[in-house]
Design a protein around this motif. Structure first.
Motif, PDB file in Angstrom:
ATOM      1  N   UNK A 228       0.825  -1.189   0.000  1.00  0.00           N
ATOM      2  CA  UNK A 228       0.000   0.000   0.000  1.00  0.00           C
ATOM      3  C   UNK A 228       0.870   1.252   0.000  1.00  0.00           C
ATOM      4  N   UNK A 229       0.466   2.260  -0.768  1.00  0.00           N
ATOM      5  CA  UNK A 229       1.195   3.525  -0.830  1.00  0.00           C
ATOM      6  C   UNK A 229       0.206   4.681  -0.710  1.00  0.00           C
ATOM      7  N   UNK A 230       0.748   5.851  -0.343  1.00  0.00           N
ATOM      8  CA  UNK A 230      -0.078   7.026  -0.090  1.00  0.00           C
ATOM      9  C   UNK A 230       0.492   8.238  -0.814  1.00  0.00           C
ATOM     10  N   UNK A 231      -0.330   9.275  -1.046  1.00  0.00           N
ATOM     11  CA  UNK A 231       0.205  10.517  -1.604  1.00  0.00           C
ATOM     12  C   UNK A 231       1.345  11.055  -0.743  1.00  0.00           C
ATOM     13  N   UNK A 232       2.385  11.523  -1.400  1.00  0.00           N
ATOM     14  CA  UNK A 232       3.564  12.009  -0.691  1.00  0.00           C
ATOM     15  C   UNK A 232       4.644  10.972  -0.538  1.00  0.00           C
ATOM     16  N   UNK A 233       4.324   9.673  -0.724  1.00  0.00           N
ATOM     17  CA  UNK A 233       5.344   8.634  -0.695  1.00  0.00           C
ATOM     18  C   UNK A 233       6.311   8.811  -1.857  1.00  0.00           C
ATOM     19  N   UNK A 234       7.593   8.605  -1.602  1.00  0.00           N
ATOM     20  CA  UNK A 234       8.607   8.820  -2.641  1.00  0.00           C
ATOM     21  C   UNK A 234       9.188   7.470  -3.046  1.00  0.00           C
ATOM     22  N   UNK A 235       8.802   7.019  -4.221  1.00  0.00           N
ATOM     23  CA  UNK A 235       9.269   5.739  -4.748  1.00  0.00           C
ATOM     24  C   UNK A 235      10.550   5.929  -5.561  1.00  0.00           C
ATOM     25  N   UNK A 236      11.374   4.888  -5.552  1.00  0.00           N
ATOM     26  CA  UNK A 236      12.586   4.894  -6.369  1.00  0.00           C
ATOM     27  C   UNK A 236      12.502   3.737  -7.364  1.00  0.00           C
ATOM     28  N   UNK A 237      12.231   4.016  -8.631  1.00  0.00           N
ATOM     29  CA  UNK A 237      12.175   2.962  -9.656  1.00  0.00           C
ATOM     30  C   UNK A 237      13.587   2.521 -10.042  1.00  0.00           C
ATOM     31  N   UNK A 238      13.706   1.539 -10.911  1.00  0.00           N
ATOM     32  CA  UNK A 238      15.035   1.013 -11.268  1.00  0.00           C
ATOM     33  C   UNK A 238      16.023   2.042 -11.798  1.00  0.00           C
ATOM     34  N   UNK A 239      15.539   3.112 -12.469  1.00  0.00           N
ATOM     35  CA  UNK A 239      16.481   4.103 -13.006  1.00  0.00           C
ATOM     36  C   UNK A 239      17.002   5.064 -11.938  1.00  0.00           C
TER      37      UNK A 239
END
Length: 302
Positions: A228-239
């Motif tokens: 689960x994720x929420x607005x404001x969460x900072x994801x780091x994708x593979x790049x």
């Protein structure tokens, strides 16, 4: 009644959204700055969560054939009425029958909110009148306003309130964040890049998320179950280029979350526009809670 004589690039009907429906895959959505919308609604005698307009980057020209009572909050856009008189922010504005309210570009920031007495009366969907662009639902036919659209207003329920609101949120300074649930997946080099780097908001950003470009953030590329994720969460994708999840973003995600923007700074997130630069400042969770409790006040005048 409101007639759209000229639409801006992204004028959306918004209220406080659809909280509690994440299990159905529906994000809460709603106004990017609920407090700004609440202030505008109180200025015109509406309930705080009544539907108004969220206006981004450049504003519309709106005509009020029967007149109306409106208020504007958030980023200050260049704005004038039919007479040529400039429009003030955070104040109640009474428009005569046939008068036009014309909004241009913001002096700084990205978004403002317009409330009209009685609220914008579009149908409710899942308990909300908010527009959800990714699925084309809610709001005015599930889309941004277009030139020629006509909006109807409901009946007012409260008295107009004289208020003194605080200054609009600004996008300047570091965005305060707390550690994310996968911060241990990031090595020292990745953490240093994230917290010491300067990032630029990409042109591909929208209400689903702000894509950033800057120093790549390295991490352990081990499989991660969807969470689960929420607005404001900072994801780091593979790049390695961070994505700050927005108000219409997904409710689950499979990229590691390095940090989360604190509640008190979400209105500042709403004012970021393409090519703005940002940096991140970490604080403790308890400090973030204290900020959330005291970050915004409205003074009611006698």
């Amino acid at each position: 009644m409101i007639e759209v004589l000229h639409a801006g690039p992204c004028d959306l009907v918004m209220d406080w959204g659809r909280p509690g429906r994440g299990a159905l895959g529906v994000p809460a959505g709603g106004a990017a700055d609920q407090q700004a919308l609440a202030a505008a609604n109180r200025l015109v005698g509406n309930d705080e969560g009544a539907a108004g307009l969220e206006i981004a980057l450049s504003g519309p020209h709106l005509q009020f054939p029967r007149g109306g009572v409106v208020a504007l909050t958030g980023a200050c856009f260049a704005a004038h009425r039919s007479s040529g008189a400039l429009v003030a922010w955070n104040e109640t504005l009474v428009l005569a029958a046939g008068e036009i309210l014309a909004l241009g570009h913001p002096e700084a920031g990205c978004r403002c909110w317009l409330a009209v007495r009685g609220g914008v009366a579009v149908p409710r969907l899942m308990g909300s009148r908010s527009t959800f662009l990714p699925s084309g639902m809610g709001g005015h036919y599930g889309r941004a306003l277009q030139t020629g659209d006509i909006l109807h207003c409901g009946a007012a329920t409260n008295e107009v309130r004289l208020l003194r609101a605080g200054p609009p949120a600004t996008a300047g300074g570091g965005l305060r964040v707390v550690a994310g649930p996968q911060i241990n997946r990031f090595d020292d080099r990745g953490l240093a890049a994230f917290f010491n780097g300067i990032y630029r908001v990409d042109l591909a950003s929208d209400r689903r998320g702000l894509r950033l470009s800057g120093p790549p953030v390295s991490h352990h590329k081990v499989g991660l179950l969807s969470q689960g994720v929420l607005p404001g969460g900072i994801q780091i994708p593979p790049d390695g280029q961070p994505i700050i999840l927005g108000w219409d973003g997904p409710v689950t995600g499979g990229y590691p979350v390095i940090a989360g923007v604190v509640t008190a700074d979400m209105p500042r997130l709403a004012q970021l526009r393409p090519n703005d630069t940002i940096r991140f400042v970490t604080i403790e969770v308890e400090a973030a809670r204290e900020l959330a409790a005291t970050s915004w006040e409205i003074e009611e005048l006698a």
